[in-house]
Scaffold this motif. Structure first.
Motif, PDB file in Angstrom:
ATOM      1  N   THR A 123       4.334  20.058   9.814  1.00 40.11           N
ATOM      2  CA  THR A 123       3.614  20.368  10.930  1.00 40.11           C
ATOM      3  C   THR A 123       5.575  21.139  11.317  1.00 40.11           C
ATOM      4  OG1 THR A 123       5.098  18.392  11.641  1.00 40.11           O
ATOM      5  CG2 THR A 123       2.762  18.948  11.085  1.00 40.11           C
ATOM      6  N   VAL A 124       6.217  21.168  11.453  1.00 38.20           N
ATOM      7  CA  VAL A 124       8.178  22.056  11.734  1.00 38.20           C
ATOM      8  C   VAL A 124       8.182  23.316  10.845  1.00 38.20           C
ATOM      9  CG1 VAL A 124      10.325  21.848  11.214  1.00 38.20           C
ATOM     10  CG2 VAL A 124       9.300  19.583  11.514  1.00 38.20           C
ATOM     11  N   ALA A 125       7.358  23.404  10.026  1.00 44.11           N
ATOM     12  CA  ALA A 125       7.787  24.952   9.559  1.00 44.11           C
ATOM     13  C   ALA A 125       6.103  26.013  10.155  1.00 44.11           C
ATOM     14  CB  ALA A 125       7.046  24.929   7.889  1.00 44.11           C
ATOM     15  N   ALA A 126       5.193  25.238  10.498  1.00 42.07           N
ATOM     16  CA  ALA A 126       4.089  25.896  11.749  1.00 42.07           C
ATOM     17  C   ALA A 126       4.441  25.258  12.713  1.00 42.07           C
ATOM     18  CB  ALA A 126       2.796  24.544  10.764  1.00 42.07           C
ATOM     19  N   GLY A 127       5.455  24.919  13.612  1.00 46.31           N
ATOM     20  CA  GLY A 127       5.332  25.347  14.753  1.00 46.31           C
ATOM     21  C   GLY A 127       4.226  23.893  15.387  1.00 46.31           C
ATOM     22  N   ILE A 128       3.597  23.066  14.741  1.00 38.50           N
ATOM     23  CA  ILE A 128       2.335  22.403  15.109  1.00 38.50           C
ATOM     24  C   ILE A 128       3.398  21.804  15.889  1.00 38.50           C
ATOM     25  CG2 ILE A 128       0.049  21.022  14.959  1.00 38.50           C
ATOM     26  CD1 ILE A 128      -0.283  23.210  12.644  1.00 38.50           C
ATOM     27  N   GLU A 129       2.745  20.546  17.051  1.00 34.34           N
ATOM     28  CA  GLU A 129       3.642  19.769  18.101  1.00 34.34           C
ATOM     29  C   GLU A 129       3.178  17.853  17.037  1.00 34.34           C
ATOM     30  OE1 GLU A 129       1.348  18.672  21.965  1.00 34.34           O
ATOM     31  OE2 GLU A 129       0.877  20.757  21.798  1.00 34.34           O
ATOM     32  N   GLY A 130       2.623  18.269  16.944  1.00 35.88           N
ATOM     33  CA  GLY A 130       2.114  16.713  15.373  1.00 35.88           C
ATOM     34  C   GLY A 130       1.079  16.205  14.648  1.00 35.88           C
ATOM     35  N   VAL A 131      -0.210  15.259  14.698  1.00 36.18           N
ATOM     36  CA  VAL A 131      -1.010  15.012  14.467  1.00 36.18           C
ATOM     37  C   VAL A 131      -1.703  14.068  16.011  1.00 36.18           C
ATOM     38  CG1 VAL A 131      -0.356  14.952  12.132  1.00 36.18           C
ATOM     39  CG2 VAL A 131       0.038  12.592  13.427  1.00 36.18           C
ATOM     40  N   VAL A 132      -2.884  13.978  15.466  1.00 35.87           N
ATOM     41  CA  VAL A 132      -3.876  13.233  16.146  1.00 35.87           C
ATOM     42  C   VAL A 132      -4.877  12.345  16.006  1.00 35.87           C
ATOM     43  CG1 VAL A 132      -6.121  13.506  17.886  1.00 35.87           C
ATOM     44  CG2 VAL A 132      -4.078  15.316  18.302  1.00 35.87           C
ATOM     45  N   SER A 133      -4.724  10.926  16.056  1.00 35.54           N
ATOM     46  CA  SER A 133      -5.415  10.150  15.555  1.00 35.54           C
ATOM     47  C   SER A 133      -6.692   9.543  16.517  1.00 35.54           C
ATOM     48  CB  SER A 133      -4.803   8.927  15.298  1.00 35.54           C
ATOM     49  OG  SER A 133      -4.040   8.642  15.882  1.00 35.54           O
ATOM     50  N   LYS A 134      -7.916   8.917  16.074  1.00 34.33           N
ATOM     51  CA  LYS A 134      -9.171   8.585  16.493  1.00 34.33           C
ATOM     52  C   LYS A 134     -10.070   7.358  15.259  1.00 34.33           C
ATOM     53  CE  LYS A 134     -12.969  10.544  17.651  1.00 34.33           C
ATOM     54  NZ  LYS A 134     -13.524  10.270  16.320  1.00 34.33           N
ATOM     55  N   ARG A 135     -10.328   6.554  15.735  1.00 36.24           N
ATOM     56  CA  ARG A 135     -11.732   5.768  15.016  1.00 36.24           C
ATOM     57  C   ARG A 135     -12.158   6.262  14.483  1.00 36.24           C
ATOM     58  NH1 ARG A 135     -10.452   0.550  15.666  1.00 36.24           N
ATOM     59  NH2 ARG A 135      -9.046  -0.377  16.959  1.00 36.24           N
ATOM     60  N   LEU A 136     -12.646   6.765  13.451  1.00 35.43           N
ATOM     61  CA  LEU A 136     -13.939   7.085  12.319  1.00 35.43           C
ATOM     62  C   LEU A 136     -14.943   7.371  13.078  1.00 35.43           C
ATOM     63  CD1 LEU A 136     -13.289   6.436   9.332  1.00 35.43           C
ATOM     64  CD2 LEU A 136     -13.129   8.414   9.862  1.00 35.43           C
ATOM     65  N   THR A 137     -15.450   5.884  13.670  1.00 37.88           N
ATOM     66  CA  THR A 137     -16.798   5.909  14.319  1.00 37.88           C
ATOM     67  C   THR A 137     -15.689   6.128  16.959  1.00 37.88           C
ATOM     68  OG1 THR A 137     -15.838   3.190  14.846  1.00 37.88           O
ATOM     69  CG2 THR A 137     -17.134   3.646  12.801  1.00 37.88           C
ATOM     70  N   GLY A 138     -15.165   6.408  16.120  1.00 41.15           N
ATOM     71  CA  GLY A 138     -14.659   6.857  18.293  1.00 41.15           C
ATOM     72  C   GLY A 138     -15.821   8.280  18.779  1.00 41.15           C
ATOM     73  N   ARG A 139     -16.122   8.656  19.005  1.00 41.61           N
ATOM     74  CA  ARG A 139     -16.905   9.514  20.185  1.00 41.61           C
ATOM     75  C   ARG A 139     -16.084  10.015  21.488  1.00 41.61           C
ATOM     76  NH1 ARG A 139     -22.960   7.915  22.246  1.00 41.61           N
ATOM     77  NH2 ARG A 139     -23.163  10.046  22.256  1.00 41.61           N
ATOM     78  N   TYR A 140     -15.781  10.843  21.533  1.00 44.05           N
ATOM     79  CA  TYR A 140     -15.460  12.206  22.583  1.00 44.05           C
ATOM     80  C   TYR A 140     -16.800  11.753  23.338  1.00 44.05           C
ATOM     81  CZ  TYR A 140     -11.774  14.308  18.986  1.00 44.05           C
ATOM     82  OH  TYR A 140     -11.765  14.184  18.230  1.00 44.05           O
ATOM     83  N   GLU A 141     -16.119  11.281  24.969  1.00 42.87           N
ATOM     84  CA  GLU A 141     -16.890  11.917  26.194  1.00 42.87           C
ATOM     85  C   GLU A 141     -15.849  11.247  27.103  1.00 42.87           C
ATOM     86  OE1 GLU A 141     -17.514   7.237  26.335  1.00 42.87           O
ATOM     87  OE2 GLU A 141     -17.687   6.928  24.480  1.00 42.87           O
ATOM     88  N   PRO A 142     -16.779  12.174  28.219  1.00 42.79           N
ATOM     89  CA  PRO A 142     -15.844  13.081  29.562  1.00 42.79           C
ATOM     90  C   PRO A 142     -14.980  12.271  29.502  1.00 42.79           C
ATOM     91  CG  PRO A 142     -18.168  13.699  29.916  1.00 42.79           C
ATOM     92  CD  PRO A 142     -18.423  12.710  28.175  1.00 42.79           C
ATOM     93  N   GLY A 143     -13.797  12.636  30.524  1.00 45.58           N
ATOM     94  CA  GLY A 143     -13.483  12.212  30.921  1.00 45.58           C
ATOM     95  C   GLY A 143     -12.115  10.428  29.906  1.00 45.58           C
ATOM     96  N   ARG A 144     -12.458  10.963  29.082  1.00 48.14           N
ATOM     97  CA  ARG A 144     -12.004   9.718  28.152  1.00 48.14           C
ATOM     98  C   ARG A 144     -10.877   9.951  26.862  1.00 48.14           C
ATOM     99  NH1 ARG A 144     -15.136   4.841  27.319  1.00 48.14           N
ATOM    100  NH2 ARG A 144     -13.261   3.911  26.441  1.00 48.14           N
ATOM    101  N   ARG A 145     -10.303   9.717  26.777  1.00 48.11           N
ATOM    102  CA  ARG A 145      -9.139  10.059  25.844  1.00 48.11           C
ATOM    103  C   ARG A 145      -9.128   8.790  24.857  1.00 48.11           C
ATOM    104  NH1 ARG A 145      -4.063  13.886  26.679  1.00 48.11           N
ATOM    105  NH2 ARG A 145      -4.917  15.423  27.781  1.00 48.11           N
ATOM    106  N   GLY A 146     -10.179   8.864  23.417  1.00 50.13           N
ATOM    107  CA  GLY A 146     -10.387   7.587  22.845  1.00 50.13           C
ATOM    108  C   GLY A 146      -9.834   7.628  21.593  1.00 50.13           C
ATOM    109  N   TRP A 147      -8.185   8.939  21.899  1.00 50.88           N
ATOM    110  CA  TRP A 147      -7.519   9.185  20.877  1.00 50.88           C
ATOM    111  C   TRP A 147      -5.998   8.864  21.203  1.00 50.88           C
ATOM    112  CZ3 TRP A 147      -4.510  13.597  22.433  1.00 50.88           C
ATOM    113  CH2 TRP A 147      -5.275  14.012  23.089  1.00 50.88           C
ATOM    114  N   SER A 148      -4.621   8.688  20.114  1.00 50.37           N
ATOM    115  CA  SER A 148      -3.323   9.191  20.203  1.00 50.37           C
ATOM    116  C   SER A 148      -3.227  10.290  19.026  1.00 50.37           C
ATOM    117  CB  SER A 148      -2.956   7.751  19.430  1.00 50.37           C
ATOM    118  OG  SER A 148      -3.342   6.416  19.975  1.00 50.37           O
ATOM    119  N   LYS A 149      -1.837  10.511  20.074  1.00 48.02           N
ATOM    120  CA  LYS A 149      -1.053  12.077  19.767  1.00 48.02           C
ATOM    121  C   LYS A 149       0.061  11.174  18.955  1.00 48.02           C
ATOM    122  CE  LYS A 149      -1.223  15.332  22.067  1.00 48.02           C
ATOM    123  NZ  LYS A 149      -1.190  16.603  22.681  1.00 48.02           N
ATOM    124  N   PHE A 150       0.628  11.093  18.265  1.00 45.51           N
ATOM    125  CA  PHE A 150       1.971  11.464  17.512  1.00 45.51           C
ATOM    126  C   PHE A 150       2.460  12.625  16.598  1.00 45.51           C
ATOM    127  CE2 PHE A 150       4.908  11.223  13.795  1.00 45.51           C
ATOM    128  CZ  PHE A 150       5.884  10.050  14.284  1.00 45.51           C
TER     129      PHE A 150
END
Length: 205
Positions: free
Chosen positions: A32-59
């Motif tokens: 991430t440092v060398a590529a200038g990428i912010e970090g990683v995003v995590s979510k549950r394997l069974t989680g779904r993307y739903e409009p207006g909701r964030r079911g994930w975390s950013k590190f």
């Protein structure tokens, strides 16, 4: 998704994913440092993307590094935020980003260190940045107009805490000012490097 993007052009890249925590650790430390990428995003394997909701975390990966103070918002006697820069390979001080608002203690301490730009030598430029700061430089979506600021003599080194989202020679997000570094010359600050080069050369945290 991999099948759909198998023949996609090179500029369209599939974001890598894994459930292996050791792989995630390797990404954060070595990629991430060398590529200038912010970090990683995590979510549950069974989680779904739903409009207006964030079911994930950013590190976010963060680094401690240095930059040169080239200006402030507010006034030199009571700076509100810092405008920071680094020298490029040609010795030009280039704008690289802005800090979060300073605390009252930080304002008072910096007011004793900062000074207006010195009168230039004949044929020299008084200050390398325009006044006001162009909106395209500051990159703040909440402030699309040019940013008025007070220019300062670029002689004070600031230690900062930043995430590694660094593109087009600037930090994408505001950085956190930690302290002044009177033990460092402005020429000790890492150079502003070209695209594809590690812009930090410092430890991650």
């Amino acid at each position: 998704m991999e099948r759909l993007l198998a023949d996609a052009p090179a500029q369209l890249t599939l974001t890598p994913q894994t459930a292996d925590l050791e792989q995630v650790s390797d990404w954060l430390v070595n990629w991430t440092v060398a590529a200038g990428i912010e970090g990683v995003v995590s979510k549950r394997l069974t989680g779904r993307y739903e409009p207006g909701r964030r079911g994930w975390s950013k590190f976010r990966t963060r680094i401690v590094t240095e930059a040169i103070i080239g200006g402030v918002t507010g006034s030199i006697s009571s700076p509100e935020t810092l405008l920071l820069g680094r020298f490029d390979r040609r010795g030009r001080l280039r704008y690289t980003g802005r800090s979060h608002p300073l605390t009252s203690e930080q304002r008072a301490a910096l007011a004793e260190l900062l000074s207006p730009p010195r009168m230039p030598r004949r044929g020299a430029i008084a200050h390398p940045w325009p006044q006001a700061l162009p909106a395209s430089w500051s990159g703040q979506l909440d402030r699309p107009e040019p940013l008025p600021y007070a220019q300062v003599e670029p002689s004070v080194v600031a230690e900062i805490d930043a995430d590694v989202a660094f593109e087009h020679g600037r930090w994408r997000h505001r950085v956190r000012y930690a302290r002044a570094r009177p033990d460092m010359s402005v020429y000790d600050v890492p150079l502003l490097l070209g695209e594809g080069e590690d812009p930090f050369g410092t430890e991650t945290g």
